[in-house]
Design a protein around this motif. Sequence first.
Motif, PDB file in Angstrom:
ATOM      1  N   ASP A   1       0.816  -1.222   0.000  1.00 44.45           N
ATOM      2  CA  ASP A   1       0.000   0.000   0.000  1.00 44.45           C
ATOM      3  C   ASP A   1       0.845   1.265   0.000  1.00 44.45           C
TER       4      ASP A   1
ATOM      5  N   ALA B   1      -0.529  -0.931  -9.835  1.00 44.42           N
ATOM      6  CA  ALA B   1      -0.088  -1.178 -11.209  1.00 44.42           C
ATOM      7  C   ALA B   1      -0.334   0.051 -12.086  1.00 44.42           C
ATOM      8  N   GLN B   2      -1.486   0.674 -11.928  1.00 49.15           N
ATOM      9  CA  GLN B   2      -1.815   1.861 -12.719  1.00 49.15           C
ATOM     10  C   GLN B   2      -0.915   3.040 -12.346  1.00 49.15           C
TER      11      GLN B   2
ATOM     12  N   HIS C   1       2.606   3.270  -2.029  1.00 46.71           N
ATOM     13  CA  HIS C   1       2.864   3.611  -3.418  1.00 46.71           C
ATOM     14  C   HIS C   1       3.954   4.678  -3.537  1.00 46.71           C
TER      15      HIS C   1
ATOM     16  N   GLU D   1       2.538   2.425 -13.844  1.00 45.36           N
ATOM     17  CA  GLU D   1       2.491   2.621 -15.289  1.00 45.36           C
ATOM     18  C   GLU D   1       2.439   4.110 -15.629  1.00 45.36           C
TER      19      GLU D   1
ATOM     20  N   PHE E   1      -0.258 -10.754  -8.542  1.00 46.60           N
ATOM     21  CA  PHE E   1      -0.256  -9.476  -9.228  1.00 46.60           C
ATOM     22  C   PHE E   1      -0.463  -8.372  -8.205  1.00 46.60           C
TER      23      PHE E   1
ATOM     24  N   PRO F   1      -1.994  -4.924  -6.609  1.00 47.05           N
ATOM     25  CA  PRO F   1      -3.329  -4.337  -6.721  1.00 47.05           C
ATOM     26  C   PRO F   1      -3.414  -3.405  -7.942  1.00 47.05           C
ATOM     27  N   ARG F   2      -4.561  -3.350  -8.528  1.00 47.07           N
ATOM     28  CA  ARG F   2      -4.773  -2.565  -9.750  1.00 47.07           C
ATOM     29  C   ARG F   2      -4.328  -1.112  -9.581  1.00 47.07           C
ATOM     30  N   ALA F   3      -4.645  -0.494  -8.451  1.00 46.51           N
ATOM     31  CA  ALA F   3      -4.278   0.915  -8.230  1.00 46.51           C
ATOM     32  C   ALA F   3      -2.762   1.098  -8.270  1.00 46.51           C
TER      33      ALA F   3
END
Length: 119
Positions: free
Chosen positions: A49, A80-81, A51, A84, A74, A76-78
């Motif tokens: 968590d 990964a985004q 980030h 990116e 994988f 968490p989506r947040a």
Amino acid sequence: MSVMTPTEFLGGAVPVDGYGPGFFRVGGKVHHGAVIVTETGMAPWAGIDDHAALLALAGKVDVLFLGMGADVAFPPRALAQALEAADIMAEPMNTPSAARSYNVTLSEGRRVACALLPI
């Protein structure tokens, strides 16, 4: 404890020396809990968590190996985004594979980091 295979590192770069249940040995120093490792050293990491600590690597590394624990998972989506969007190429894998991949890539002289969750 798993000990990593010794290899040559350019310019005093800091490798992951070993790991075990709940700890990592990096550059000869032991740390309990999650860590971020770069060629210049190791820092504690608050975990998946956190980030901000990973986003701080933007522009400093070509690849970030994410050690997700004992199993491949994988992020968490947040997360990964966010990675990116910051142009950080993240490669999720289990922690042992991430530590090994970091060391191999580091030995090639590339700009690399790993964020490792304990196993």
